[in-house]
Design an enzyme around this catalytic site. Structure first.
Site, PDB file in Angstrom:
ATOM      1  N   HIS A  38       0.843  -1.199   0.000  1.00 27.39           N
ATOM      2  CA  HIS A  38       0.000   0.000   0.000  1.00 27.39           C
ATOM      3  C   HIS A  38       0.879   1.251   0.000  1.00 27.39           C
ATOM      4  CE1 HIS A  38      -3.195   2.791   0.979  1.00 27.39           C
ATOM      5  NE2 HIS A  38      -4.072   1.817   0.817  1.00 27.39           N
ATOM      6  N   GLY A  96       4.878  22.662  10.043  1.00 25.91           N
ATOM      7  CA  GLY A  96       6.114  21.906  10.247  1.00 25.91           C
ATOM      8  C   GLY A  96       7.235  22.312   9.308  1.00 25.91           C
ATOM      9  N   HIS A 138      10.894  13.854   7.890  1.00 27.73           N
ATOM     10  CA  HIS A 138      11.390  13.206   9.115  1.00 27.73           C
ATOM     11  C   HIS A 138      12.042  11.870   8.743  1.00 27.73           C
ATOM     12  CE1 HIS A 138      11.399  11.170  12.992  1.00 27.73           C
ATOM     13  NE2 HIS A 138      11.174  12.331  13.572  1.00 27.73           N
ATOM     14  N   PRO A 139      13.241  11.573   9.245  1.00 30.56           N
ATOM     15  CA  PRO A 139      13.954  10.362   8.802  1.00 30.56           C
ATOM     16  C   PRO A 139      13.197   9.054   9.006  1.00 30.56           C
ATOM     17  CG  PRO A 139      15.023  11.382  10.726  1.00 30.56           C
ATOM     18  CD  PRO A 139      14.010  12.350  10.237  1.00 30.56           C
ATOM     19  N   GLY A 143       8.597  10.228   8.268  1.00 29.64           N
ATOM     20  CA  GLY A 143       8.183  10.725   6.959  1.00 29.64           C
ATOM     21  C   GLY A 143       7.415  12.034   7.071  1.00 29.64           C
TER      22      GLY A 143
END
Lengths: 318, 318
Positions: free
Chosen positions: A96, A177, A182-183, A186
């Site tokens: 997905h 944000g 973000h590592p 995400g």
């Protein structure tokens, strides 16, 4: 759509109206991790966990929550705290599409709430998530601030792996944000919408191109039925193809109509539908529709279900 | 079947298990009288009135109650008290066959109760009715003490008007009460059974012989489907024919199967089904069956209904 985000402390509608919130998270296999998520959510005062539906092939779970806007915001923050410990998108492989550990967070008005309430809840939660977890957040559907961000598919195109390149483009500055993926988490998409039915039809073939052809035929965007989104996927665990669908407004296209079309298209592809699952929850009106169609009458309602009336009396009596 | 009636004070199952009770009363037109009935029942402590479904043509109402055996006995006694004031069978004309002002009183086990509990409740209530209101009471279905009294149709044959002659026969001594038809209340039939679905299919014809032919074809006793009882009736208020059915075990013949057969037989009679109504309540398993048939899966349950889960959480939280 509101112009400025409300402060996180002020997102409760005056009536304390009830909302549904249906986060989809990128974890569908690890029972221990999911048990930890249930405990985390159970600890949020007033939060109702209505359902948790994991899918091993999708490697994704649908979490169904209910509560006031404030309670749901707290629940989603708890969900993110869990995700920082249990989900790392760098190691996530599932059929997905996803852009986030907590991939999408839709708010849905229940009785006593309006879509405006749901939009306000989405905005307050989006702001809180971005601040607490330092990741890009996009608003979609009824909460979208730009037409090109209305559809989840458009925000999600390129998936997690393609997002750094997308973020570099001026058009894709997040609604909240930093401008940095973000590592491990995400990015996240938050919004408000009507009830959605998630329906997966398994085909009697391992040929995923057949499933994609069926998906193309029923999908609204490619000439199919109103309010239908669809993907053709291959299920490793079962060795067969699946048409994975979202019915975004069952009042426009009914479940009966959708499944009849899927069956016809499957036969046109030389295969057939083996069985269909409903993922997560759906409103009574949608689930009673096949019975009403059979009776040729809309008169039948959920209050004609014995166990329902007993639950109603039980909740009144206490 | 127990050999001797338990004392009315001792009919509660030790667990306080919940039973359903579905009296059918011979009043379906007078809204004022039915409002008085609702108030009467609301005054019985602990009694849950789940539904009241009147039918003008049948001149009959289906009352759905739930509670412990003791509470239901009190509810049925209150119902009889109401009937003495509001129903006089000497003036009752409706298309549905009847022998009593309170025509039939079936008990159905709900969760935590067994059929034996329902039979015990039926016997205790039957004894209490006969004593308080001085009318003949017959036990039927699972509470029947003789095989020829198992079926309601056999006890009811001849209706109210033919009952004095029936009572004169040695074979028809009542299970409780005097050997004398009550002048206004008639007689009453009390028993225990599984859930029953009451389904009325309206036909696109005024010809009642067509409805009777369809009824004959689907009725188990005349070679039709397992567990199906059926009558062909004419509805004055609508000027059309109706097939009025009871599905006594939806696990043996499903609603989908029954209605498909009714449709086919109606077409065979040169007419068709306009619409079908479900009278009163039915269990979730029966009402979700058309959806499960559509999905080709039994996986879907009532706990996937949003409002259901909310009610569940509500009744737990208090």
């Amino acid at each position: 759509m509101t112009e400025s985000p409300p402060s996180a402390a002020a997102i409760d509608p005056p009536s304390g109206a009830l909302l549904e919130c249906v986060p989809n998270v990128s974890e569908g296999r690890d029972a221990v991790a999911l048990a930890a998520l249930e405990r985390r959510l159970a600890a949020v005062p007033g939060l109702r966990l209505l359902d948790l539906a994991p899918d091993r092939d999708h490697h994704r779970s649908v979490v169904t929550l209910a509560g006031t806007a404030e309670t749901l915001r707290d629940g989603v923050l708890a969900l993110f705290a869990w995700a920082t410990e249990h989900v790392d998108l760098r190691h996530h492989r599932g059929v997905h599409p996803r852009v986030g550990a907590v991939d999408v967070v839709p708010f849905v008005p229940l009785a006593g709430a309006t879509m405006a309430d749901a939009v306000a809840a989405a905005e307050g939660t989006a702001a809180a998530i971005a601040e607490a977890f330092d990741l890009p957040v996009y608003l979609y559907e009824e909460a979208a601030r730009r037409p090109e961000r209305r559809l989840l598919a458009d925000i999600r195109r390129g998936q997690f792996e393609g997002f750094p390149a997308k973020l570099a483009q001026p058009d894709w500055a997040p609604d909240f944000g930093p401008r940095r993926v973000h590592p491990t988490l995400g990015v996240t998409v938050v919004g408000a919408r009507f009830f959605l039915l998630a329906v997966n039809a398994r085909l009697a073939t391992a040929d995923v191109t057949a499933a994609r052809a069926v998906a193309r035929a029923v999908r609204e965007a490619t000439g199919g039925l109103p309010g239908v989104r669809a993907l053709g996927l291959f299920l490793e665990s079962r060795g067969c193809a699946q048409v994975s669908m979202n019915l975004v407004d069952f009042r426009r296209t009914s479940l009966v109509e959708l499944l009849a079309r899927v069956e016809a298209e499957a036969r046109g592809q030389g295969t057939e539908v083996v069985a269909t699952e409903l993922v997560g929850l759906a409103p009574a009106a949608a689930l009673l529709e096949p019975l009403r169609a059979l009776l040729r009458s809309d008169a039948l309602g959920p209050r004609q279900i014995v166990e329902w009336r007993l639950l109603e009396e039980e909740s009144r009596a206490r």
